[in-house]
Design a protein around this motif. Sequence first.
Motif, PDB file in Angstrom:
ATOM      1  N   GLY A 149       0.810  -1.201   0.000  1.00  0.00           N
ATOM      2  CA  GLY A 149       0.000   0.000   0.000  1.00  0.00           C
ATOM      3  C   GLY A 149       0.847   1.255   0.000  1.00  0.00           C
ATOM      4  N   LEU A 150       0.155   2.385   0.103  1.00  0.00           N
ATOM      5  CA  LEU A 150       0.756   3.706  -0.017  1.00  0.00           C
ATOM      6  C   LEU A 150       1.785   4.009   1.065  1.00  0.00           C
ATOM      7  CD1 LEU A 150       0.760   6.743  -0.886  1.00  0.00           C
ATOM      8  CD2 LEU A 150      -1.341   7.005   0.411  1.00  0.00           C
ATOM      9  N   GLY A 151       1.522   3.616   2.289  1.00  0.00           N
ATOM     10  CA  GLY A 151       2.353   3.971   3.444  1.00  0.00           C
ATOM     11  C   GLY A 151       1.519   3.803   4.693  1.00  0.00           C
ATOM     12  N   HIS A 152       1.565   4.794   5.595  1.00  0.00           N
ATOM     13  CA  HIS A 152       0.691   4.692   6.761  1.00  0.00           C
ATOM     14  C   HIS A 152       0.199   6.058   7.219  1.00  0.00           C
ATOM     15  CE1 HIS A 152       4.621   4.942   9.166  1.00  0.00           C
ATOM     16  NE2 HIS A 152       3.907   5.906   9.717  1.00  0.00           N
ATOM     17  N   VAL A 153      -0.840   6.014   8.059  1.00  0.00           N
ATOM     18  CA  VAL A 153      -1.444   7.189   8.671  1.00  0.00           C
ATOM     19  C   VAL A 153      -1.305   7.040  10.175  1.00  0.00           C
ATOM     20  CG1 VAL A 153      -3.581   8.483   9.004  1.00  0.00           C
ATOM     21  CG2 VAL A 153      -3.124   7.397   6.801  1.00  0.00           C
ATOM     22  N   ALA A 154      -0.848   8.093  10.859  1.00  0.00           N
ATOM     23  CA  ALA A 154      -0.712   8.075  12.312  1.00  0.00           C
ATOM     24  C   ALA A 154      -1.686   9.074  12.928  1.00  0.00           C
ATOM     25  CB  ALA A 154       0.713   8.398  12.721  1.00  0.00           C
ATOM     26  N   LEU A 155      -2.451   8.600  13.902  1.00  0.00           N
ATOM     27  CA  LEU A 155      -3.459   9.403  14.583  1.00  0.00           C
ATOM     28  C   LEU A 155      -3.115   9.498  16.064  1.00  0.00           C
ATOM     29  CD1 LEU A 155      -6.596   7.436  13.300  1.00  0.00           C
ATOM     30  CD2 LEU A 155      -5.486   9.328  12.127  1.00  0.00           C
ATOM     31  N   THR A 156      -3.617  10.537  16.716  1.00  0.00           N
ATOM     32  CA  THR A 156      -3.652  10.557  18.169  1.00  0.00           C
ATOM     33  C   THR A 156      -5.110  10.449  18.583  1.00  0.00           C
ATOM     34  OG1 THR A 156      -3.660  12.977  18.123  1.00  0.00           O
ATOM     35  CG2 THR A 156      -1.534  11.876  18.485  1.00  0.00           C
ATOM     36  N   LEU A 222       1.647  11.525   8.090  1.00  0.00           N
ATOM     37  CA  LEU A 222       1.524  10.566   7.005  1.00  0.00           C
ATOM     38  C   LEU A 222       2.906  10.022   6.694  1.00  0.00           C
ATOM     39  CD1 LEU A 222      -0.757  12.534   4.487  1.00  0.00           C
ATOM     40  CD2 LEU A 222      -1.470  10.893   6.233  1.00  0.00           C
ATOM     41  N   ASN A 223       2.964   8.798   6.179  1.00  0.00           N
ATOM     42  CA  ASN A 223       4.241   8.176   5.821  1.00  0.00           C
ATOM     43  C   ASN A 223       4.196   7.679   4.388  1.00  0.00           C
ATOM     44  OD1 ASN A 223       5.352   5.222   5.351  1.00  0.00           O
ATOM     45  ND2 ASN A 223       6.818   6.188   6.729  1.00  0.00           N
ATOM     46  N   ILE A 224       5.298   7.913   3.660  1.00  0.00           N
ATOM     47  CA  ILE A 224       5.523   7.254   2.380  1.00  0.00           C
ATOM     48  C   ILE A 224       6.906   6.624   2.420  1.00  0.00           C
ATOM     49  CG2 ILE A 224       3.957   8.693   1.024  1.00  0.00           C
ATOM     50  CD1 ILE A 224       6.371  10.306   0.081  1.00  0.00           C
ATOM     51  N   GLN A 225       7.101   5.564   1.628  1.00  0.00           N
ATOM     52  CA  GLN A 225       8.350   4.799   1.655  1.00  0.00           C
ATOM     53  C   GLN A 225       9.159   5.043   0.400  1.00  0.00           C
ATOM     54  OE1 GLN A 225       7.848   0.595   2.393  1.00  0.00           O
ATOM     55  NE2 GLN A 225       9.925   0.118   1.732  1.00  0.00           N
ATOM     56  N   ALA A 226      10.339   5.614   0.574  1.00  0.00           N
ATOM     57  CA  ALA A 226      11.244   5.850  -0.553  1.00  0.00           C
ATOM     58  C   ALA A 226      11.908   4.542  -0.967  1.00  0.00           C
ATOM     59  CB  ALA A 226      12.303   6.873  -0.166  1.00  0.00           C
ATOM     60  N   ASP A 256       9.691  -1.168  13.583  1.00  0.00           N
ATOM     61  CA  ASP A 256       9.733  -1.619  12.186  1.00  0.00           C
ATOM     62  C   ASP A 256      11.099  -1.413  11.533  1.00  0.00           C
ATOM     63  OD1 ASP A 256       9.827   1.102  11.729  1.00  0.00           O
ATOM     64  OD2 ASP A 256       7.990   1.203  10.536  1.00  0.00           O
ATOM     65  N   ARG A 257      12.062  -0.829  12.289  1.00  0.00           N
ATOM     66  CA  ARG A 257      13.443  -0.614  11.837  1.00  0.00           C
ATOM     67  C   ARG A 257      13.528   0.329  10.639  1.00  0.00           C
ATOM     68  NH1 ARG A 257      17.061  -3.445  15.298  1.00  0.00           N
ATOM     69  NH2 ARG A 257      15.637  -4.274  16.874  1.00  0.00           N
ATOM     70  N   GLU A 258      12.459   1.054  10.353  1.00  0.00           N
ATOM     71  CA  GLU A 258      12.486   1.984   9.233  1.00  0.00           C
ATOM     72  C   GLU A 258      13.389   3.171   9.558  1.00  0.00           C
ATOM     73  OE1 GLU A 258       9.314   3.791   6.046  1.00  0.00           O
ATOM     74  OE2 GLU A 258       8.676   3.667   8.124  1.00  0.00           O
ATOM     75  N   LEU A 259      14.216   3.546   8.600  1.00  0.00           N
ATOM     76  CA  LEU A 259      15.040   4.754   8.713  1.00  0.00           C
ATOM     77  C   LEU A 259      14.265   5.884   8.058  1.00  0.00           C
ATOM     78  CD1 LEU A 259      18.828   5.051   8.277  1.00  0.00           C
ATOM     79  CD2 LEU A 259      17.338   6.658   7.066  1.00  0.00           C
ATOM     80  N   SER A 260      14.110   7.026   8.758  1.00  0.00           N
ATOM     81  CA  SER A 260      13.213   8.057   8.256  1.00  0.00           C
ATOM     82  C   SER A 260      13.507   9.408   8.873  1.00  0.00           C
ATOM     83  CB  SER A 260      11.753   7.677   8.559  1.00  0.00           C
ATOM     84  OG  SER A 260      11.500   7.750   9.959  1.00  0.00           O
ATOM     85  N   TYR A 261      12.832  10.425   8.325  1.00  0.00           N
ATOM     86  CA  TYR A 261      12.784  11.747   8.948  1.00  0.00           C
ATOM     87  C   TYR A 261      11.350  12.253   8.856  1.00  0.00           C
ATOM     88  CZ  TYR A 261      12.565  13.910   4.299  1.00  0.00           C
ATOM     89  OH  TYR A 261      12.171  14.268   3.038  1.00  0.00           O
ATOM     90  N   TYR A 262      11.051  13.317   9.616  1.00  0.00           N
ATOM     91  CA  TYR A 262       9.718  13.903   9.635  1.00  0.00           C
ATOM     92  C   TYR A 262       9.811  15.391   9.306  1.00  0.00           C
ATOM     93  CZ  TYR A 262       8.191   9.753  12.305  1.00  0.00           C
ATOM     94  OH  TYR A 262       7.915   8.474  12.717  1.00  0.00           O
ATOM     95  N   ALA A 263       9.177  15.812   8.221  1.00  0.00           N
ATOM     96  CA  ALA A 263       9.069  17.224   7.873  1.00  0.00           C
ATOM     97  C   ALA A 263       7.680  17.724   8.267  1.00  0.00           C
ATOM     98  CB  ALA A 263       9.288  17.419   6.376  1.00  0.00           C
ATOM     99  N   TRP A 271       5.045  14.851   7.916  1.00  0.00           N
ATOM    100  CA  TRP A 271       5.175  13.983   6.745  1.00  0.00           C
ATOM    101  C   TRP A 271       6.459  13.186   6.902  1.00  0.00           C
ATOM    102  CZ3 TRP A 271       1.966  14.372   2.188  1.00  0.00           C
ATOM    103  CH2 TRP A 271       2.376  13.561   1.124  1.00  0.00           C
ATOM    104  N   GLU A 272       6.327  11.873   7.030  1.00  0.00           N
ATOM    105  CA  GLU A 272       7.494  11.017   7.224  1.00  0.00           C
ATOM    106  C   GLU A 272       7.906  10.382   5.896  1.00  0.00           C
ATOM    107  OE1 GLU A 272       8.956   7.232  10.013  1.00  0.00           O
ATOM    108  OE2 GLU A 272       6.819   7.500   9.583  1.00  0.00           O
ATOM    109  N   VAL A 273       9.173  10.518   5.567  1.00  0.00           N
ATOM    110  CA  VAL A 273       9.748   9.815   4.424  1.00  0.00           C
ATOM    111  C   VAL A 273      10.671   8.745   4.978  1.00  0.00           C
ATOM    112  CG1 VAL A 273      11.151   9.980   2.343  1.00  0.00           C
ATOM    113  CG2 VAL A 273       9.620  11.870   2.964  1.00  0.00           C
ATOM    114  N   GLY A 274      10.366   7.469   4.684  1.00  0.00           N
ATOM    115  CA  GLY A 274      11.102   6.360   5.278  1.00  0.00           C
ATOM    116  C   GLY A 274      11.704   5.435   4.244  1.00  0.00           C
TER     117      GLY A 274
END
Length: 337
Positions: A149-156, A222-226, A256-263, A271-274
């Motif tokens: 899928g596209l990535g993920h959505v994080a909610l509080t 929101l997260n997308i995976q590069a 999940d061991r994903e390497l990422s940053y958050y803008a 917006w997380e790019v992982g």
Amino acid sequence: MTTPGAPSVFGAVHLGYIIIETNRFTDWQRFGTDAIGMHHDSLSHDLMRFRLDDQECRFLLRRGPAEDVVTTGWHIDDHAAFEQIEARIRAHGVPLAAGTDEEAALRGVERLLRFPGPKGITQEIYTTPVKSAAPLRMLASAFVTGDSGLGHVALTSTKPAQVRGYFSTVFDARLTDYIDETISGVKLKIRFLRVNERHHSIAVAATQGLPIDPIPTRVQHLNIQAATLDDVARSYQRVHELGFDMALSIGQHTNDRELSYYARTPSGFEWEVGWNPLVIDESTWEPTTHQGISIWGHLPVGQTIVDRLAQFRAGARSVARFENTVPALSGAGIPDN
């Protein structure tokens, strides 16, 4: 929460598209194309889209005041699973509405159904995405979508058990794991839910012992995976050079061991790019609890004590906000084990 004897739709569900309402079109176009590196299509003065792959639409931006995510669209593999989800929602007395042909075309799908979701985010399901023959024009080499899928959505949420119950009822979502984290003395418990091989398509964070939601937007990120580590590094550099706010520096998550940053997006949510998160093996996976969100990195960038106080003031105001979890679909929720 599948009815006994009914087949599960787990694995047939994939996060497909996101709809964002914003009046900051110029900033969003620069953010999406020049910083993150996605393909951009301008449809009109009030509508634009971003692509990540051959699907016509992954992000639809429409003009409006929300400055937030307003809809999540879920790609369902086949008509049998689609009709099963539709029947579940109807059986719980929750209204569904069919999208118009124009709405389906804007989303790049053949047809869709919509229904209410937690935190006022409309949920939509569709079976057939429209593929675009136009070549991708983007700074990133590629993004990882497909079966994950596209990535993920994080909610509080102040009602995390009900949110988890909702996605379990509708999509047979499974608990992947938890993270316990303390930020500025406030304890958070984050639940990670999967609907396919991706470690999580939904993350739900809640403050423990305090009925507050510290995030003013419907989504926290929101997260997308590069496709490559180089894509992550280059987009991180572009975010800085173009003057967009960085929320968290590059780091690696514990679970999940994903390497990422958050803008920080022009609308305020993150917006997380992982890159390179682990893929779940259903035959061996067991939920566990991790301490802290990161093995290393993910440090706040440019955040002052004033920023943190403003965030928790917003959280205090949230006590008075009613959070709709769509009780007919979330039931009593799923208690933590």
